[in-house]
Design a protein around this motif. Structure first.
Motif, mmCIF file in Angstrom:
data_model
loop_
_atom_site.group_PDB
_atom_site.id
_atom_site.type_symbol
_atom_site.label_atom_id
_atom_site.label_comp_id
_atom_site.label_asym_id
_atom_site.label_seq_id
_atom_site.Cartn_x
_atom_site.Cartn_y
_atom_site.Cartn_z
ATOM 1 N N HIS A 45 15.338 20.505 -113.021
ATOM 2 C CA HIS A 45 14.655 21.783 -113.205
ATOM 3 C C HIS A 45 15.731 22.829 -113.454
ATOM 4 N N ALA A 46 15.678 23.468 -114.631
ATOM 5 C CA ALA A 46 16.624 24.529 -114.984
ATOM 6 C C ALA A 46 15.967 25.877 -114.704
ATOM 7 N N LEU A 77 24.721 22.258 -107.591
ATOM 8 C CA LEU A 77 26.095 22.719 -107.498
ATOM 9 C C LEU A 77 26.132 24.211 -107.202
ATOM 10 N N ASP A 78 26.938 24.611 -106.249
ATOM 11 C CA ASP A 78 27.124 26.022 -105.901
ATOM 12 C C ASP A 78 28.226 26.576 -106.799
ATOM 13 N N ARG A 79 27.815 27.112 -107.953
ATOM 14 C CA ARG A 79 28.787 27.608 -108.919
ATOM 15 C C ARG A 79 29.428 28.902 -108.447
ATOM 16 N N LEU A 80 30.712 28.920 -108.413
ATOM 17 C CA LEU A 80 31.497 30.115 -108.109
ATOM 18 C C LEU A 80 31.123 30.753 -106.765
ATOM 19 N N GLY A 81 30.589 29.957 -105.846
ATOM 20 C CA GLY A 81 30.231 30.477 -104.530
ATOM 21 C C GLY A 81 29.051 31.419 -104.542
ATOM 22 N N LEU A 82 28.233 31.365 -105.592
ATOM 23 C CA LEU A 82 27.092 32.275 -105.703
ATOM 24 C C LEU A 82 25.858 31.773 -104.978
ATOM 25 N N GLY A 83 25.813 30.505 -104.627
ATOM 26 C CA GLY A 83 24.693 30.016 -103.831
ATOM 27 C C GLY A 83 23.837 28.938 -104.433
ATOM 28 N N GLY A 84 23.682 28.842 -105.751
ATOM 29 C CA GLY A 84 22.897 27.773 -106.355
ATOM 30 C C GLY A 84 21.475 27.699 -105.818
ATOM 31 N N VAL A 85 21.033 26.476 -105.520
ATOM 32 C CA VAL A 85 19.699 26.211 -104.999
ATOM 33 C C VAL A 85 19.817 25.739 -103.560
ATOM 34 N N SER A 86 18.943 26.207 -102.735
ATOM 35 C CA SER A 86 18.857 25.738 -101.361
ATOM 36 C C SER A 86 17.578 24.907 -101.246
ATOM 37 N N PHE A 87 17.721 23.602 -100.977
ATOM 38 C CA PHE A 87 16.553 22.741 -100.852
ATOM 39 C C PHE A 87 15.933 22.896 -99.478
ATOM 40 N N THR A 134 14.595 27.074 -102.688
ATOM 41 C CA THR A 134 14.715 28.474 -103.073
ATOM 42 C C THR A 134 15.949 28.658 -103.954
ATOM 43 N N VAL A 135 15.819 29.468 -105.001
ATOM 44 C CA VAL A 135 16.968 29.816 -105.844
ATOM 45 C C VAL A 135 17.760 30.876 -105.087
ATOM 46 N N ARG A 136 19.070 30.656 -104.935
ATOM 47 C CA ARG A 136 19.868 31.532 -104.079
ATOM 48 C C ARG A 136 20.629 32.618 -104.820
ATOM 49 N N ASN A 137 20.651 32.599 -106.160
ATOM 50 C CA ASN A 137 21.393 33.654 -106.858
ATOM 51 C C ASN A 137 20.683 34.053 -108.143
ATOM 52 N N ALA A 138 21.130 35.134 -108.726
ATOM 53 C CA ALA A 138 20.503 35.670 -109.938
ATOM 54 C C ALA A 138 21.022 35.007 -111.208
ATOM 55 N N ALA A 139 22.107 34.220 -111.112
ATOM 56 C CA ALA A 139 22.639 33.551 -112.297
ATOM 57 C C ALA A 139 21.753 32.363 -112.665
ATOM 58 N N ALA A 140 21.800 31.959 -113.925
ATOM 59 C CA ALA A 140 21.060 30.770 -114.350
ATOM 60 C C ALA A 140 21.649 29.546 -113.660
ATOM 61 N N GLY A 141 20.821 28.579 -113.361
ATOM 62 C CA GLY A 141 21.282 27.369 -112.692
ATOM 63 C C GLY A 141 20.254 26.261 -112.793
ATOM 64 N N ASN A 142 20.475 25.194 -112.043
ATOM 65 C CA ASN A 142 19.549 24.077 -112.058
ATOM 66 C C ASN A 142 19.772 23.167 -110.863
#
Length: 177
Positions: A45-46, A77-87, A134-142
């Protein structure tokens, strides 16, 4: 008139205690059907940018045709320490509603959050995997994951294996003499 300060105070308290789920949007994707005819499939899921605090609950349907073993995992993956996804959870359900919970494998603060799930004995039935978080940051992720099934060996297969090991052991002992 006396209720207005109470309502305002309640709203301020709710915002201060961090109740984002009350304001979060549900960005779940529709039900996905997995084709496990090759033995495995990918879960993914992107999320676009601007989804911080939004929640998801993604369902992946599949069918087990006979007695099979299942292994599955999801990772973010927690990109750049921004948080990514929290399952919040990773679960397997059968058609009767019985579930098996996944297990978080990564330590808090790790660069990737990984959950695994396994079942050594699936009978022929319809199943689904439910991934929520929950999505943890405002950057795009998956998040990405995989599910694999394989047939459970028949008892005759184990018998042949043990018989072959016994013959090899007997031959090795005979050659020693």
């Amino acid at each position: 008139m006396k209720r207005t300060p109470t309502v305002v105070a309640a709203l301020i308290l709710a915002a201060a205690t961090g109740l984002p789920s009350a304001w979060a949007a549900d960005i779940s994707q529709g039900v996905q059907t997995l084709d496990l005819s090759s033995g495995s499939a990918v879960l993914m899921h992107a999320f676009g940018a601007g989804n911080a605090g939004n929640t998801f609950s993604d369902r992946y349907n599949f069918t087990a045709g006979s007695t099979e073993m299942l292994g599955a995992l999801v990772s973010s993956l927690d990109r750049l320490g921004l948080g990514g996804v929290s399952f919040d959870s990773f679960r397997l359900y059968d058609s009767g509603g019985l579930s098996i919970d996944g297990v978080r494998q990564s330590a808090p603060g790790a660069t990737a959050e990984v959950w695994t799930l396994s079942s050594p004995h699936l009978v022929a039935d319809n199943y689904y995997l439910l991934v929520s978080g929950t999505v943890r940051n405002a950057a795009a992720g998956n998040y990405v994951g995989s599910v694999a099934i394989s047939p459970v060996p028949e008892p005759a297969t184990y018998g042949m294996l043990l018989g072959g090991v016994g013959i090899v052991g007997w031959l090795a002992r005979r050659r020693k003499r």
